[in-house]
Scaffold this motif. Structure first.
Motif: not given
Length: 513
Positions: A131, A210, A436-437, A452, A218, A454
């Motif tokens: 993340l 999330a 990602i995110g 998302y 996040l 993820k």
């Protein structure tokens, strides 16, 4: 004790040919054992319904006591990299773009670190997640750690008649988890303590990323085994605050911790708020949490219909996915006990257990339908890690799973109905390359569905990065909005159902198939 845990799996397109490949982590024999050597396994998708074992060619044929896997392009070069958690040093494999991976752990500085001088040398790491917690365009790395354990310190537990049994986690101390900040240039810095992640001691097995309080940053929800679950709220990329108790996810309804294994997050009510599902030990049932807003959750397991059907199951792998493409997030639970003779002491509980699939009925809650979904789902097994992805490019989501001390599982989804869908792959520019995110909102047929992109979730496993949306009868997507890490937003209109698109930060779109 690690023998009970098994290992995880991952779905990734490592060679970027447009077909999802399969990775199974695997463990190995303990030192001194006379068994055959064992290795992780990478299977290349040949695109015709078959796979080829390319483990050795890819440079991954290395024996280690593996636990979990996380996939992310940490150096933004366009090729998915692979992080393995282990008992012993963890491993970061950089994808070189030529079909091979290189071990760059030492240079990157992400092996896991010593626990204490002169004591237990390496942590037992479990699930991990990539993340960009500080939104600088580079993927950082969370690593969940379980308990202090070595073969020499394994506690000897036995049944009443003297048989060897596996001790509960209460027999071992928990340890803090890790957070590595990506400094660029292929190097990471351990920011566990300064960020607040390393100040919370737990027995962490699963992690779901999330934005739970809607502030644009996040957060991390962590499932702990016999210790309170964590909710790490991200304070603008500078630090994390642990708020599991205040959020209502730390403990069971009786005020005691459950034995948390897998975990996932989704907008399962289609109301814009991301709730949680957590897999627990047998006689504890699953935990389903509704997000009431502001990172305050309500346990709705029994009112929503997940409690009674899962009461005797021991759940490891666990995720939300829309298996029938009706626009609502369903739940998959991979089950199996840790004791082969558990049925002798409790007639309700078995060692091998069938998976559970909960169909999201909308306002009517969930209905367990696994036994009706075909032989692979209706069979009793001893499952651990599990993940989903579209392996045959037909739009619906297939499943891979790990059978502890048994064969790998690959289940193709042959849904009874052909419903409209759209599949979206993101490519960041200022944001990280994988996106990602990023929060993706799809509006069609008068409804909005969100997901998302993820890493992490489930148990020791990684599902595919592209996001699939069932459109519930609509054959065009009215609008897609992507909020990228860092705050930028793009909008696309008029995408057709039944296709896989690449959405590039800045507004470009490519139809891939």
């Amino acid at each position: 004790m690690p023998e009970t845990v098994g290992s995880g799996c991952a779905l990734l397109d490592f060679d970027r040919d447009g077909w999802l490949d399969l990775f199974f982590v695997n463990s190995c024999d303990w030192p001194g054992a006379a068994g055959a050597r064992s290795y992780p396994a990478l299977y290349r998708n040949d695109g015709d319904g078959t796979f080829s074992d390319v483990t050795e060619q890819a440079g991954l044929r290395r024996q280690t006591y593996g636990m979990g896997a996380a996939v992310g392009d940490y150096d933004n070069d366009g090729w998915p990299d692979l992080y393995l958690t282990c008992i012993g040093p963890n491993i970061l494999y950089r994808n070189q773009g030529n079909g091979r991976f290189a071990d760059v752990t030492a240079k990157a500085g992400v092996a896991g670190g010593p626990v204490q001088p002169g004591g237990l040398r390496w942590k037992w790491s479990a699930s991990a997640a990539w993340l960009d917690y500080d939104e600088d365009g580079r993927l950082d790395l969370y690593v969940g750690n379980y308990v202090r354990w070595t073969p020499a310190t394994d506690v000897a537990c036995r049944t009443k008649d003297g048989r060897k049994a596996y001790c509960p986690p209460d027999s071992y101390e928990g340890v803090p988890s890790l957070l590595y900040r990506n400094e660029g240039g292929g190097r990471f810095r351990d920011v566990s303590r300064e960020s607040g992640i390393g100040l919370a001691v737990g027995k962490s097995f699963g992690v779901a990323v999330a934005d739970y309080n809607g502030d644009g940053w996040l957060d991390l929800a962590v499932a702990n085994d016999t210790s309170p679950n964590f909710l790490f709220l991200n304070r603008e990329g500078k630090r994390f605050e642990e708020r599991g108790i205040e959020a209502g996810i730390a403990l069971g309804m009786n005020g005691a911790p459950k034995a948390g294994m897998g975990i996932d997050a989704a907008d399962w009510k289609n109301d814009g708020r991301f709730g949680l599902v957590i897999g627990n030990f047998s006689e504890e049932c699953l935990s389903l949490f509704e997000n009431d807003g502001g990172a305050v959750f309500t346990d709705t397991t029994y009112p929503m219909g997940l409690g009674e059907p899962s009461l005797t199951s021991l759940t490891f792998g666990l995720f939300f996915f829309d298996y029938d493409l009706d626009g609502r997030q369903d739940v998959f639970a991979a089950n199996g006990h840790i004791d082969t003779f558990v049925n002798e002491n409790n007639a309700r509980i078995t060692y091998e257990q069938r998976p559970l699939v909960f169909h999201n009925e909308g306002s009517g809650g969930f209905r367990e339908v696994g036994a009706a979904l075909g032989e692979p789902i209706s069979r009793a097994m001893v499952l651990r890690g599990a993940a989903y992805g579209d392996i045959d490019r037909d739009g619906d989501l297939d499943v891979i799973a790990v059978w502890n001390d048994g064969p790998a599982q690959l289940w193709r989804n042959d849904g009874p109905e052909r419903r409209p869908w759209v599949r979206l792959e993101l490519q960041g520019a200022r944001a990280n390359r994988d996106g990602i995110g990023a929060l993706v909102a799809v509006r069609s047929g008068g409804a909005t569905r969100r997901a998302y992109v993820k890493s992490g979730s489930s148990f020791l496993s990684q599902s595919e990065l592209p996001v699939t949306f069932g459109l519930r009868g609509a054959h065009k997507v009215h609008e897609v909005e992507v909020r990228w890490p860092g705050g930028a937003a793009d909008t696309w209109r008029g995408l057709e159902a039944g296709h896989h698109y690449r959405l590039v930060e800045g507004g470009r779109v490519e139809r891939l198939w």
